[in-house]
Design an enzyme around this catalytic site. Structure first.
Site, PDB file in Angstrom:
ATOM      1  N   GLY A   1       0.840  -1.189   0.000  1.00  0.00           N
ATOM      2  CA  GLY A   1       0.000   0.000   0.000  1.00  0.00           C
ATOM      3  C   GLY A   1       0.877   1.243   0.000  1.00  0.00           C
TER       4      GLY A   1
ATOM      5  CE1 TYR B   1       7.536  -1.780   4.402  1.00  0.00           C
ATOM      6  CE2 TYR B   1       6.024  -0.965   2.739  1.00  0.00           C
ATOM      7  CZ  TYR B   1       6.271  -1.707   3.879  1.00  0.00           C
ATOM      8  OH  TYR B   1       5.237  -2.381   4.501  1.00  0.00           O
TER       9      TYR B   1
ATOM     10  CG  HIS C   1       6.259   1.214   6.475  1.00  0.00           C
ATOM     11  ND1 HIS C   1       5.496   1.380   7.605  1.00  0.00           N
ATOM     12  CD2 HIS C   1       5.471   1.583   5.425  1.00  0.00           C
ATOM     13  CE1 HIS C   1       4.293   1.814   7.262  1.00  0.00           C
ATOM     14  NE2 HIS C   1       4.252   1.968   5.950  1.00  0.00           N
TER      15      HIS C   1
HETATM   16  C1  LIG Z   1      -4.500  -6.284   6.891  1.00  0.00           C
HETATM   17  C2  LIG Z   1      -3.727  -5.381   5.973  1.00  0.00           C
HETATM   18  C3  LIG Z   1      -2.457  -4.983   6.328  1.00  0.00           C
HETATM   19  C4  LIG Z   1      -1.717  -4.172   5.476  1.00  0.00           C
HETATM   20  N1  LIG Z   1      -0.436  -3.826   5.847  1.00  0.00           N
HETATM   21  C5  LIG Z   1       0.319  -3.122   4.991  1.00  0.00           C
HETATM   22  C6  LIG Z   1       1.681  -2.833   5.306  1.00  0.00           C
HETATM   23  O1  LIG Z   1       2.201  -3.228   6.341  1.00  0.00           O
HETATM   24  N2  LIG Z   1       2.410  -2.100   4.417  1.00  0.00           N
HETATM   25  C7  LIG Z   1       1.872  -1.646   3.258  1.00  0.00           C
HETATM   26  O2  LIG Z   1       2.569  -0.984   2.487  1.00  0.00           O
HETATM   27  N3  LIG Z   1       0.585  -1.899   2.932  1.00  0.00           N
HETATM   28  C8  LIG Z   1      -0.201  -2.641   3.751  1.00  0.00           C
HETATM   29  N4  LIG Z   1      -1.476  -2.965   3.393  1.00  0.00           N
HETATM   30  C9  LIG Z   1      -1.975  -2.539   2.063  1.00  0.00           C
HETATM   31  C10 LIG Z   1      -1.812  -3.652   1.019  1.00  0.00           C
HETATM   32  O3  LIG Z   1      -0.468  -4.053   0.903  1.00  0.00           O
HETATM   33  C11 LIG Z   1      -2.303  -3.190  -0.356  1.00  0.00           C
HETATM   34  O4  LIG Z   1      -3.681  -2.866  -0.234  1.00  0.00           O
HETATM   35  C12 LIG Z   1      -2.101  -4.274  -1.410  1.00  0.00           C
HETATM   36  O5  LIG Z   1      -0.741  -4.570  -1.573  1.00  0.00           O
HETATM   37  C13 LIG Z   1      -2.634  -3.841  -2.769  1.00  0.00           C
HETATM   38  O6  LIG Z   1      -2.697  -4.991  -3.586  1.00  0.00           O
HETATM   39  P1  LIG Z   1      -4.091  -5.524  -4.137  1.00  0.00           P
HETATM   40  O7  LIG Z   1      -3.856  -6.701  -5.030  1.00  0.00           O
HETATM   41  O8  LIG Z   1      -5.048  -5.720  -3.023  1.00  0.00           O
HETATM   42  O9  LIG Z   1      -4.486  -4.264  -5.014  1.00  0.00           O
HETATM   43  P2  LIG Z   1      -5.902  -3.733  -5.502  1.00  0.00           P
HETATM   44  O10 LIG Z   1      -6.530  -2.922  -4.423  1.00  0.00           O
HETATM   45  O11 LIG Z   1      -6.700  -4.839  -6.110  1.00  0.00           O
HETATM   46  O12 LIG Z   1      -5.422  -2.799  -6.692  1.00  0.00           O
HETATM   47  C14 LIG Z   1      -4.603  -1.678  -6.481  1.00  0.00           C
HETATM   48  C15 LIG Z   1      -4.918  -0.688  -7.594  1.00  0.00           C
HETATM   49  O13 LIG Z   1      -4.646  -1.302  -8.867  1.00  0.00           O
HETATM   50  C16 LIG Z   1      -5.838  -1.303  -9.684  1.00  0.00           C
HETATM   51  N5  LIG Z   1      -5.836  -2.562 -10.446  1.00  0.00           N
HETATM   52  C17 LIG Z   1      -6.285  -3.777 -10.048  1.00  0.00           C
HETATM   53  N6  LIG Z   1      -6.097  -4.680 -11.029  1.00  0.00           N
HETATM   54  C18 LIG Z   1      -5.524  -4.013 -12.073  1.00  0.00           C
HETATM   55  C19 LIG Z   1      -5.093  -4.384 -13.361  1.00  0.00           C
HETATM   56  N7  LIG Z   1      -5.216  -5.641 -13.814  1.00  0.00           N
HETATM   57  N8  LIG Z   1      -4.533  -3.451 -14.160  1.00  0.00           N
HETATM   58  C20 LIG Z   1      -4.379  -2.181 -13.739  1.00  0.00           C
HETATM   59  N9  LIG Z   1      -4.773  -1.742 -12.512  1.00  0.00           N
HETATM   60  C21 LIG Z   1      -5.342  -2.657 -11.688  1.00  0.00           C
HETATM   61  C22 LIG Z   1      -7.001  -1.174  -8.722  1.00  0.00           C
HETATM   62  O14 LIG Z   1      -8.118  -0.573  -9.336  1.00  0.00           O
HETATM   63  C23 LIG Z   1      -6.411  -0.275  -7.645  1.00  0.00           C
HETATM   64  O15 LIG Z   1      -6.469   1.072  -7.996  1.00  0.00           O
HETATM   65  C24 LIG Z   1      -2.256  -3.743   4.235  1.00  0.00           C
HETATM   66  C25 LIG Z   1      -3.559  -4.133   3.880  1.00  0.00           C
HETATM   67  C26 LIG Z   1      -4.282  -4.951   4.729  1.00  0.00           C
HETATM   68  C27 LIG Z   1      -5.662  -5.403   4.319  1.00  0.00           C
END
Ligand SMILES: Cc1cc2nc3c(=O)[nH]c(=O)nc-3n(C[C@H](O)[C@H](O)[C@H](O)COP(=O)(O)OP(=O)(O)OC[C@H]3O[C@@H](n4cnc5c(N)ncnc54)[C@H](O)[C@@H]3O)c2cc1C
Length: 213
Positions: A148, A154, A160
């Site tokens: 995220g 990082y 972080h």
């Molecule tokens: C419990 C928890 C703990 C977390 N801890 C951390 C942490 O310690 N450190 C940190 O940095 N983050 C943290 N996060 C955030 C997390 O790492 C990110 O939300 C995650 O990595 C994003 O990946 P995703 O596949 O869910 O992305 P998504 O939310 O599915 O997508 C991200 C973006 O890409 C777009 N997208 C999706 N698919 C495509 C595609 N095929 N082509 C183009 N665009 C696309 C989406 O529309 C969105 O805008 C945490 C989240 C949770 C739920």
């Protein structure tokens, strides 16, 4: 080449889901064999507990690491773990695809490691088989993840801490401990804050990495 992708995201339409699909299509396009362990879709049991050990060497006191060794010897490994071990045996390369949660693996993926990289299968505490004597010596491992946070967060100066330090630790205690060779990691930092064009460029970058695996 045989490639196992261990994939941990609860939403198939997520960016991680797209990365997994892209890896499968690209690898197959290059003529490789691919298997995917889609942990949420499989409803993977993430917790190592007594239920994994039906033929206990010590029914009075539960010592997970010694019970793992015993289960290997007695061939008393639960079916879901055995199926994953077969995939690991088959694989030349294992890719873990996941979002960073709490600067770590999602629990379901950590649970896959806890339950599949058994004592007596991936390493052996009694025979002192780990690192250069690890039991998965011929294999390669790669971490592929999204965050995220931006890359700037990082770093050593960021809140972080440096991602390289975190990832080197994972690679060491996970892949190197069981004898595997570490491949360079792939990461997309802060995709939520990127433009559509930037995200597409990141997916293209990933495809190139997979093509050159
Ligand atoms: C419990 C928890 C703990 C977390 N801890 C951390 C942490 O310690 N450190 C940190 O940095 N983050 C943290 N996060 C955030 C997390 O790492 C990110 O939300 C995650 O990595 C994003 O990946 P995703 O596949 O869910 O992305 P998504 O939310 O599915 O997508 C991200 C973006 O890409 C777009 N997208 C999706 N698919 C495509 C595609 N095929 N082509 C183009 N665009 C696309 C989406 O529309 C969105 O805008 C945490 C989240 C949770 C739920």
């Amino acid at each position: 080449m045989n490639v196992l992708i261990v994939y941990a995201h609860p939403e198939p339409e997520s960016l991680n889901g797209s990365l997994k699909e892209l890896a499968v299509d690209t690898l197959k396009g290059e003529g490789h064999q691919v298997q995917v362990s889609d942990l949420y879709a499989m409803n993977w049991k993430a917790v190592l507990d007594e239920d994994d050990f039906k033929e206990r060497m010590n029914p009075e006191l539960f010592n997970p690491i010694m019970e793992q060794l015993n289960a290997v010897k007695k061939e008393a490994i639960p079916l879901d773990i055995k199926e994953e071990m077969d995939k690991v045996r088959w694989a030349d390369v294992i890719i873990f695809q996941f979002p960073i949660w709490w600067s770590n693996f999602p629990a379901i993926l950590k649970g896959w490691v806890d339950r599949v990289f058994f004592n007596g299968f991936a390493f052996n505490t009694v025979e002192m088989q780990s690192y250069d004597k690890g039991l998965l010596k011929s294999k390669k491992g790669m971490l592929s993840f999204t965050t995220g946070a931006s890359r700037e967060l990082y770093t050593d100066e960021g809140p972080h801490g440096e991602i390289e330090t975190i990832i080197n630790y994972f690679n060491h205690v996970l892949f190197e401990l069981v004898g595997m060779e570490v491949l360079p990691y792939f990461a997309i930092f802060g995709p939520g804050a990127m433009s559509e064009k930037q995200r597409e460029a990141e997916l293209e970058r990933f495809q190139e990495v997979i093509q050159n695996l």
